[in-house]
Write a protein that holds these residues in place. Structure first.
Motif, PDB file in Angstrom:
ATOM      1  N   LEU A 184       0.833  -1.194   0.000  1.00 37.25           N
ATOM      2  CA  LEU A 184       0.000   0.000   0.000  1.00 37.25           C
ATOM      3  C   LEU A 184       0.877   1.258   0.000  1.00 37.25           C
ATOM      4  O   LEU A 184       0.656   2.189  -0.787  1.00 37.25           O
ATOM      5  CB  LEU A 184      -0.899  -0.025   1.234  1.00 37.25           C
ATOM      6  CG  LEU A 184      -1.757   1.195   1.494  1.00 37.25           C
ATOM      7  CD1 LEU A 184      -2.837   1.294   0.445  1.00 37.25           C
ATOM      8  CD2 LEU A 184      -2.387   1.122   2.870  1.00 37.25           C
ATOM      9  N   LEU A 215       1.041   4.045  -3.001  1.00 34.83           N
ATOM     10  CA  LEU A 215       0.746   5.468  -2.815  1.00 34.83           C
ATOM     11  C   LEU A 215       1.944   6.321  -3.221  1.00 34.83           C
ATOM     12  O   LEU A 215       1.778   7.421  -3.758  1.00 34.83           O
ATOM     13  CB  LEU A 215       0.357   5.735  -1.361  1.00 34.83           C
ATOM     14  CG  LEU A 215      -0.998   5.146  -0.969  1.00 34.83           C
ATOM     15  CD1 LEU A 215      -1.245   5.286   0.514  1.00 34.83           C
ATOM     16  CD2 LEU A 215      -2.110   5.827  -1.738  1.00 34.83           C
ATOM     17  N   MET A 221       3.685  12.704   4.195  1.00 32.34           N
ATOM     18  CA  MET A 221       2.551  11.791   4.368  1.00 32.34           C
ATOM     19  C   MET A 221       3.004  10.344   4.307  1.00 32.34           C
ATOM     20  O   MET A 221       2.531   9.492   5.067  1.00 32.34           O
ATOM     21  CB  MET A 221       1.512  12.035   3.271  1.00 32.34           C
ATOM     22  CG  MET A 221       0.825  13.358   3.390  1.00 32.34           C
ATOM     23  SD  MET A 221      -0.203  13.413   4.846  1.00 32.34           S
ATOM     24  CE  MET A 221      -1.048  14.936   4.580  1.00 32.34           C
ATOM     25  N   LEU A 224       1.837   6.551  -6.946  1.00 35.03           N
ATOM     26  CA  LEU A 224       0.769   7.476  -7.338  1.00 35.03           C
ATOM     27  C   LEU A 224       1.231   8.921  -7.193  1.00 35.03           C
ATOM     28  O   LEU A 224       0.983   9.757  -8.063  1.00 35.03           O
ATOM     29  CB  LEU A 224      -0.465   7.247  -6.461  1.00 35.03           C
ATOM     30  CG  LEU A 224      -1.448   6.164  -6.878  1.00 35.03           C
ATOM     31  CD1 LEU A 224      -2.618   6.134  -5.915  1.00 35.03           C
ATOM     32  CD2 LEU A 224      -1.952   6.412  -8.290  1.00 35.03           C
TER      33      LEU A 224
END
Lengths: 115, 508
Positions: free
Chosen positions: A28, A32, A87, A35
């Motif tokens: 995951l 991300l 993040m 992305l």
């Protein structure tokens, strides 16, 4: 060059989406990250691709988009990179803690889901 | 140019910085800084709202750059309303936290102030990229706040919440990139002017940018099918955090109203009225599923989290109808439903403490301590959130149904709104009778002691709902004027463009 960049962005988005939909937290996080790379490239490309043009106006040159690259998308990309980096670091920290607390790195894993 | 509009952002920022430095200071000092800063924030918001209520639109140019080159802040009626609501809610949540919930992490008050800063910035900014930045500010602090108190369940829910919001942020950036690439600006006033005159060749790109933004905001606002993260995350958060999060979904609603009336509203040429056809059916489905979810909830906190979904669904129906009267009613309902949901989240925490080991699960186990006081507060909050008379929720829904009456699909909308209202009443009545009414079958387990400030915080929120009902006339006049202002975006845009930097004489 536009075509190559578009294909690269598309590949990154596809790979990122596939990884983000997997059930392990490490996949995951990687998904991300891919992305966010794709999005950063897309913002950069929106300022139009122009080789050999500086984004800064020097003395003695006219400050027009014909001779210079658009500096704003570069500033936006910089902001976006900083934010997505922070993040990702935060998500990694939470994922590591969650793996320790729930004894599993499955995104829904470990114990019941009782509210 | 007065500096007032920037202060609701600067004040929480400075307070948060001080609180980070004071992380090891006594808890009393941290509470004083935090609550003092939030109270001052509420005062500033009320000042801004008083100016906005006179019809003034103040524009603040950050760094004295002209609006097209720099970042502008804009305070109109909508922004001022949201600021006041956020300030009031944050103050009550903090008073509740001061009962002892804030002892479980050193940085609670600092994160809370950062969250307040992000919320204020998102409501004030008139720049699309700046809106993204403030979204991230409020999200980063919300990740920290959601984790407050630790625990395996909170960690698991946080992974879902963070991952979901990171994907939404990526989509937000893509939308911003598409709009900048075709229009060459990110200032909302400039964008609106350019979208209205976009050449047909670029119209499809602009429309896709606008719809991407709609997806992002719908994800924040918990619109179907993007609400699945909400009940779990909100039910896992500590009570004061959940109460503050009641306004977080409203940020998404605010962003839809702001962006899709200002940029993609009636005057937007080829991209006009982009969002409304999508919002109405999605809102109806969200409302119906939210009401069913409320019926299925097994704990009080999960029930309240589903009620947040119900409120989002109702709001999107009213926005999707795209009429001025419906929007005015929706804004009144927004204030009401946010206050009621926050009051119920705080109350759920007090019920949980009063029931000892049974927590807030909706089963009849031991007697609830302090039954009369908690039961009365629950009765008031539940009738308010279920839109029963005489509270403001009833007035809001009556206004809303009246505004929808002329719509082509009015029959469907009325049926869904009223039917889901009935389901919500059943769910709340069931919860109330489990928690307060039925005679206990077993011996009660010892309750944890009550905390004074927690009762005060809930009473403040309930008093706000009562005040909103008593002063329904002035309040609904304000929201109606807000809707009128939003339906005439030209005046807002002119104000932004007419604000020019202050020329100063060069120093000798």
């Amino acid at each position: 060059m536009e075509l190559a960049l578009s294909i690269a962005i598309g590949l990154l988005i596809a790979a990122g989406t596939w990884l983000a939909l997997r059930a392990r937290t490490f996949d995951l996080v990687l998904g991300l990250t891919l992305l966010s790379y794709a999005v950063n490239l897309a913002i950069f490309a929106m300022g139009r691709l122009a080789p050999g043009k500086p984004p800064l106006v020097r003395e003695g040159t006219a400050g027009a988009l014909a001779t210079h690259a658009d500096p704003l998308p570069q500033a936006l990309v910089l902001t976006a990179i900083v934010i997505s980096f922070a993040m990702t670091a935060l998500l990694l920290a939470i994922a590591v803690r969650s793996r320790a607390a729930n004894r599993s790195d499955h995104v829904d894993g470990g114990g019941g889901d009782g509210a | 140019m007065s500096h007032l509009p920037v202060l609701p952002i600067l004040l929480p920022l400075l307070a948060a910085a001080a609180l980070v430095l004071a992380a090891r200071a006594p808890i009393g000092l941290r509470r004083a800084i935090g609550i003092g800063a939030t109270a001052a924030h509420l005062g500033l918001s009320l000042l801004l709202a008083a100016a906005a209520a006179r019809g003034e639109v103040s524009v603040y140019l950050l760094g004295n750059w002209p609006a097209w080159a720099g970042i502008a802040l804009m305070v109109d009626r909508l922004a001022a309303l949201m600021l006041v609501l956020t300030g009031a809610l944050a103050l009550c949540a903090q008073l509740h936290a001061a009962g002892g919930a804030d002892r479980r992490g050193a940085h609670f008050h600092a994160l809370f102030q950062f969250q307040l800063m992000g919320l204020s910035g998102a409501f004030l900014t008139a720049d699309l990229f700046n809106l993204f930045v403030f979204f991230e500010v409020l999200l980063i602090s919300s990740y920290g706040l959601l984790l407050h108190g630790d625990g395996a369940l909170r960690l698991k829910r946080s992974v879902h919440y963070v991952a979901f919001n990171l994907v939404a942020s990526a989509l937000f950036l893509l939308a911003v990139a598409v709009l900048y690439g075709t229009l060459g600006t990110l200032n909302m006033a400039d964008l609106a002017a350019k979208i209205a005159q976009v050449p047909p060749a670029d119209a499809a790109l602009v429309r896709s940018g606008g719809l991407l933004l709609l997806v992002v905001f719908a994800a924040k606002a918990a619109l179907l099918p993007l609400f699945l993260w909400l009940p779990g995350a909100y039910a896992a958060a500590t009570a004061p955090v959940a109460a503050l999060f009641a306004v977080m979904t409203k940020v998404g609603v605010y962003a839809v109203i702001r962006v899709h009336t200002l940029l993609f509203g009636h005057d937007a040429g080829p991209a006009a009225d982009l969002a409304w056809p999508w919002l109405l059916p999605a809102g109806l489905a969200t409302l119906a599923l939210g009401a069913l979810g409320a019926l299925s909830a097994t704990t009080l906190r999960r029930l309240v989290a589903w009620l947040v979904v119900v409120s989002a669904g109702t709001l999107f129906i009213a926005i999707g109808v795209a009429g001025e009267a419906a929007l005015g009613a929706a804004l009144y309902y927004l204030v009401h439903s946010t206050l009621a949901a926050a009051a119920l989240f705080l109350l759920a925490d007090r019920v949980r403490r009063a029931r000892g080991e049974a927590g807030d699960s909706l089963r009849t186990v031991g007697a609830t301590a302090r039954r009369a006081r908690l039961g009365l507060a629950f009765l008031l909050a539940a009738t308010a959130v279920a839109a029963l008379p005489p509270w403001s929720g009833f007035l809001a829904k009556a206004l809303l149904l009246d505004a929808i009456a002329g719509h082509a699909d009015a029959g469907w909308i009325w049926a869904v709104v009223l039917g889901s209202g009935l389901l919500v009443i059943v769910a709340l009545a069931r919860a109330g009778s489990h928690l307060f009414w039925r005679e206990p079958a077993t011996a009660p387990s010892p309750a944890q002691p009550a905390r004074a400030t927690e009762g005060f915080a809930t009473s403040l929120l309930l008093a706000a709902i009562v005040a909103l009902s008593v002063f329904a006339g002035p309040a609904s006049d304000y929201t109606r004027a807000t809707a009128a202002q939003l339906h005439a975006p030209a005046t807002l845009l002119m104000q932004v463009q007419a604000t020019v930097p202050i020329e100063r004489e060069a120093p000798p």
